[in-house]
Write a protein that holds these residues in place. Structure first.
Motif, short mmCIF file in Angstrom:
data_model
loop_
_atom_site.label_atom_id
_atom_site.label_comp_id
_atom_site.label_asym_id
_atom_site.label_seq_id
_atom_site.Cartn_x
_atom_site.Cartn_y
_atom_site.Cartn_z
N SER A 47 41.07 33.91 52.52
CA SER A 47 39.64 33.89 52.27
C SER A 47 39.32 33.10 51.01
O SER A 47 40.04 33.17 50.02
N SER A 48 38.23 32.36 51.05
CA SER A 48 37.81 31.60 49.88
C SER A 48 36.74 32.35 49.09
O SER A 48 36.22 31.84 48.11
N VAL A 49 36.43 33.56 49.52
CA VAL A 49 35.42 34.36 48.84
C VAL A 49 35.96 34.83 47.49
O VAL A 49 37.05 35.38 47.42
N GLN A 50 35.20 34.57 46.43
CA GLN A 50 35.55 35.04 45.10
C GLN A 50 34.78 36.33 44.83
O GLN A 50 33.57 36.30 44.69
N HIS A 51 35.49 37.42 44.77
CA HIS A 51 34.86 38.69 44.47
C HIS A 51 34.77 38.89 42.96
O HIS A 51 35.64 38.45 42.22
N LYS A 52 33.69 39.55 42.53
CA LYS A 52 33.56 39.90 41.13
C LYS A 52 34.64 40.91 40.76
O LYS A 52 35.01 41.76 41.56
N ILE A 53 35.10 40.81 39.54
CA ILE A 53 36.07 41.76 39.00
C ILE A 53 35.27 42.96 38.49
O ILE A 53 34.31 42.78 37.74
N PRO A 54 35.64 44.17 38.87
CA PRO A 54 34.86 45.35 38.45
C PRO A 54 35.17 45.80 37.02
O PRO A 54 35.40 46.97 36.75
N GLN A 55 35.19 44.83 36.13
CA GLN A 55 35.36 45.07 34.70
C GLN A 55 34.37 44.16 33.99
O GLN A 55 34.41 42.94 34.19
N SER A 56 33.50 44.75 33.20
CA SER A 56 32.46 43.96 32.54
C SER A 56 32.28 44.40 31.10
O SER A 56 32.81 45.42 30.67
N VAL A 57 31.53 43.58 30.37
CA VAL A 57 31.18 43.90 28.98
C VAL A 57 29.68 44.15 28.89
O VAL A 57 28.90 43.63 29.70
#
Length: 161
Positions: free
Chosen positions: A2-12
């Motif tokens: 898959s070429s879908v880039q999922h967001k990483i569930p780590q944020s600031v």
């Protein structure tokens, strides 16, 4: 593959404030009336919390941490992490089955007259408000709570700079 880039569930979450405890809030472009501090996800899992905070502040406000007017020491990791459920409307950005995000909280003191340059696709306007009013204006409970902790955090960390 898959070429879908999922967001990483780590944020600031970066609470930007002036010496008088006015707090900078920015309004989301796609959700008018949704005011917040700077927030954003890691670009890759190995990106440090600090690097994510520096990048997101620059992308969303134009403030360059590490410059003459905003030294690197102005950004402080509060050592706080919030784990919260991702709003269902935004879950499609994440890998299937991801329902929670971990948010690391930072504070950034800047001169009140620091120029702000918003990313127009992300935010439409900004406002400086006294910390209590800023907390009331935030749509995110974790953002409001972080702002409410600002005076205590500053008091605990006097002399760290």
């Amino acid at each position: 593959m898959s070429s879908v880039q999922h967001k990483i569930p780590q944020s600031v979450l970066v609470v930007i404030y002036a010496a008088n405890l006015d707090v900078l809030l920015i309004e989301r472009a796609k959700q008018p009336g949704f005011w917040q501090s700077v927030t954003g996800s890691k670009d890759h899992v190995d990106e440090s919390w600090y690097d994510t905070a520096v990048r997101e502040v620059a992308e969303e406000t134009g403030i360059q941490i590490g410059s003459e007017h905003v030294p690197a020491s102005a950004l402080l990791d509060w050592g706080l992490e919030n784990v919260y459920e991702i709003y269902p409307v935004w879950r499609s950005r994440y890998a299937p089955g991801v329902t929670h995000n971990t948010e690391r909280v930072f504070g950034l003191q800047v001169p009140r007259d620091t120029p702000i340059t918003l990313a127009p696709r992300e935010h439409t306007q900004y406002i400086w408000l006294p910390w209590q009013a800023a907390a009331d204006r935030c749509f995110s409970p974790s953002n409001a709570e972080a702002i409410l902790q600002l005076p205590c955090f500053i008091e605990r960390h006097q002399g760290v700079r």
